[in-house]
Scaffold this active site. Structure first.
Site, PDB file in Angstrom:
ATOM      1  NE  ARG A 104      30.323  45.796  57.731  1.00  0.00           N
ATOM      2  CZ  ARG A 104      29.250  44.982  57.702  1.00  0.00           C
ATOM      3  NH1 ARG A 104      28.048  45.505  57.687  1.00  0.00           N
ATOM      4  NH2 ARG A 104      29.381  43.671  57.683  1.00  0.00           N
ATOM      5  CE  LYS A 134      36.391  28.900  33.040  1.00  0.00           C
ATOM      6  NZ  LYS A 134      36.367  29.697  31.793  1.00  0.00           N
ATOM      7  CG  HIS A 183      40.512  44.626  56.594  1.00  0.00           C
ATOM      8  ND1 HIS A 183      40.568  45.508  55.533  1.00  0.00           N
ATOM      9  CD2 HIS A 183      39.191  44.290  56.730  1.00  0.00           C
ATOM     10  CE1 HIS A 183      39.351  45.680  55.050  1.00  0.00           C
ATOM     11  NE2 HIS A 183      38.501  44.951  55.753  1.00  0.00           N
TER      12      HIS A 183
END
Length: 359
Positions: A104, A134, A183
C-alpha cells in the site's frame, strides 16, 4: 464510560496519585503547545515555509499544518486525468527507496506521483538489490539518489533511519516507515480518515488494538491525536506487545487521557474508532515464544461489531492476517479499505506541498 473490570490505568514513573486524577494526565509545566504556529519545531510556519519539507515524524506538525494538508488532500480527491491539476508535478521525479516490503505505501506513493504528472524511480528490496548489499551507508545512498530525484520516499528497517537520511539530504525525505519507529504519512491518512468518517477529531475515544510495541502506525497516530481536544485512548494489547513507555509518558505530559485495557469487548462498545493492528511476526525472529503468546488474542469478528456504536468505525493500516474476520468487511463501519484509498490523496497532498508548496 462503562466500568471495565480489566482496566489498568498506568502512571509514568514519578507521577503520584496526588498529581493527577486516576486515568488522566495533566500537561507538564513547560510542555510545548502543539497548536502554536510560532513553535519552530512543530508549527505550520516552520513546515510549510521550510525549503526542504521533510516528513520524518508525526510530532513535527501542528494542527494548523494538518488542516492545510487535509485541505489539499480533499482537493486531490477531485483531480481527474488530463487536466491542468493532474500535471502539477510534471517534470518532477520521485524515488521510492524501500528496504522493507510494502504494498500500500509504495504503490500509493507511486500512484500519487503519477496522478500529479510526475515520474517514479522505484527500488524495492533496496537492502538486497542496491549498493547497500555491498556495504554502502544509508547516507551515501541518499547523497547518490538525490542526484536523480527531486524527492525520496524511504522505508527502512531501523528506527531513526529517516532522520539520519534527512540530515544527509538536499531534497525532501518522506518517511514511509522506519522499523519500529514511526510511520508519519500513515498517521496523517489515519487522522484524515477519522475526520472524513465521523466528522470530527476533537472529543473522540479510540481503542488501539494488537501489536502496540512494534506497530509504528499506532505510535505515530498517538502523537497526532494528542494535538486534539478531549481525546481518550485505550490500549488493548497482549502483555508482550503493550504500548511502549515513551508514548505513554508523552501522552501524560500532553494532558491526554489513556488507559491500558484487557477487555476488547468493553472497549468496542464505547469507542468511536477501533484501530486494529496485526501482530508483526517479523519483529519476533529471536522470540518465537512471545509471538505465540500474542497472536490471535484480540480478534474483531461479527460479535465485536455487534457491540459497537452505529456511527463508530473500524480502521486497520493493513495488511491483516487473522485479526479482523473477513465477514466484517461488508459492514459499513468497516472503513479500512476506504482508509487505504485515502492514503493516495494524503500522499498526493504531501508530494504537492513538499515540491510545489501551498497555493
Amino acid at each position: 464510560m462503562k466500568t471495565m473490570k480489566t482496566m489498568k490505568t498506568m502512571r509514568p514513573a514519578g507521577m503520584g496519585a496526588s498529581s493527577r486524577r486516576a486515568g488522566t494526565s495533566v500537561r507538564a509545566s513547560g510542555a510545548r503547545d502543539p497548536t502554536d504556529p510560532t513553535d519552530a519545531s512543530t508549527g505550520v510556519a516552520s513546515w510549510l515555509d521550510e525549503p526542504l519539507k521533510h516528513v520524518i515524524e508525526s510530532q513535527q506538525f501542528s494542527k494548523a499544518a494538518l488542516a492545510e494538508i487535509f485541505r489539499v488532500s480533499r482537493q486531490m480527491e477531485d483531480i481527474r486525468p488530463n487536466t491542468d491539476e493532474a500535471r502539477q508535478l510534471q517534470g518532477r521525479i520521485m524515488s521510492t527507496l524501500f528496504y522493507e516490503p510494502s504494498t500500500r505505501t509504495r504503490l500509493s506513493f507511486e500512484s500519487a506521483m503519477a496522478r500529479l504528472g510526475g515520474t517514479v524511480l522505484s527500488t524495492e528490496s533496496a537492502g538486497e538489490y542496491s549498493s547497500a548489499a555491498k556495504g554502502e551507508t544509508l547516507e551515501d545512498t541518499i547523497r547518490t539518489v538525490e542526484a536523480y530525484a527531486d524527492v525520496i520516499v524511504l522505508r527502512h528497517f531501523q528506527a531513526g533511519s529517516a532522520k539520519k537520511a534527512a540530515a544527509a539530504a538536499s531534497v525532501p525525505i518522506l518517511n514511509a516507515g522506519d522499523g519500529p519507529g514511526q510511520h508519519p504519512t500513515q498517521a496523517l491518512l489515519d487522522v484524515y480518515t477519522i475526520q472524513r468518517e465521523i466528522g470530527r477529531l476533537d472529543n473522540i475515544r479510540i481503542g488501539m488494538v494488537g501489536d502496540l510495541a512494534n506497530g509504528r502506525t499506532v505510535r505515530s497516530l498517538a502523537y497526532v491525536l494528542s494535538m486534539y481536544e478531549n481525546v481518550q485512548m485505550y490500549f488493548v494489547a497482549p502483555d508482550v506487545v503493550r504500548m511502549k513507555s515513551d508514548i505513554k509518558t508523552f501522552l501524560t505530559e500532553q494532558g491526554v487521557e489513556w488507559h491500558e485495557v484487557d477487555d476488547l469487548r468493553a472497549v468496542a462498545s464505547d469507542v468511536d474508532v477501533l484501530y486494529q493492528t496485526r501482530i508483526q511476526k517479523e519483529r519476533f525472529q529471536d522470540r518465537p515464544e512471545d509471538y505465540e503468546k500474542a497472536k490471535g488474542k484480540y480478534i474483531i469478528d461479527l460479535d465485536t461489531m455487534a457491540l459497537m456504536k452505529k456511527d463508530a468505525v473500524v480502521l486497520h493500516p493493513l495488511p491483516r492476517v487473522d485479526e479482523i474476520d473477513p465477514a466484517c468487511d461488508d459492514d459499513p463501519r468497516a472503513a479500512y479499505f476506504r482508509q487505504a484509498k485515502n492514503g493516495l490523496y494524503v500522499r498526493m497532498a504531501l508530494l504537492k506541498l513538499a515540491l510545489n508548496g501551498a497555493v
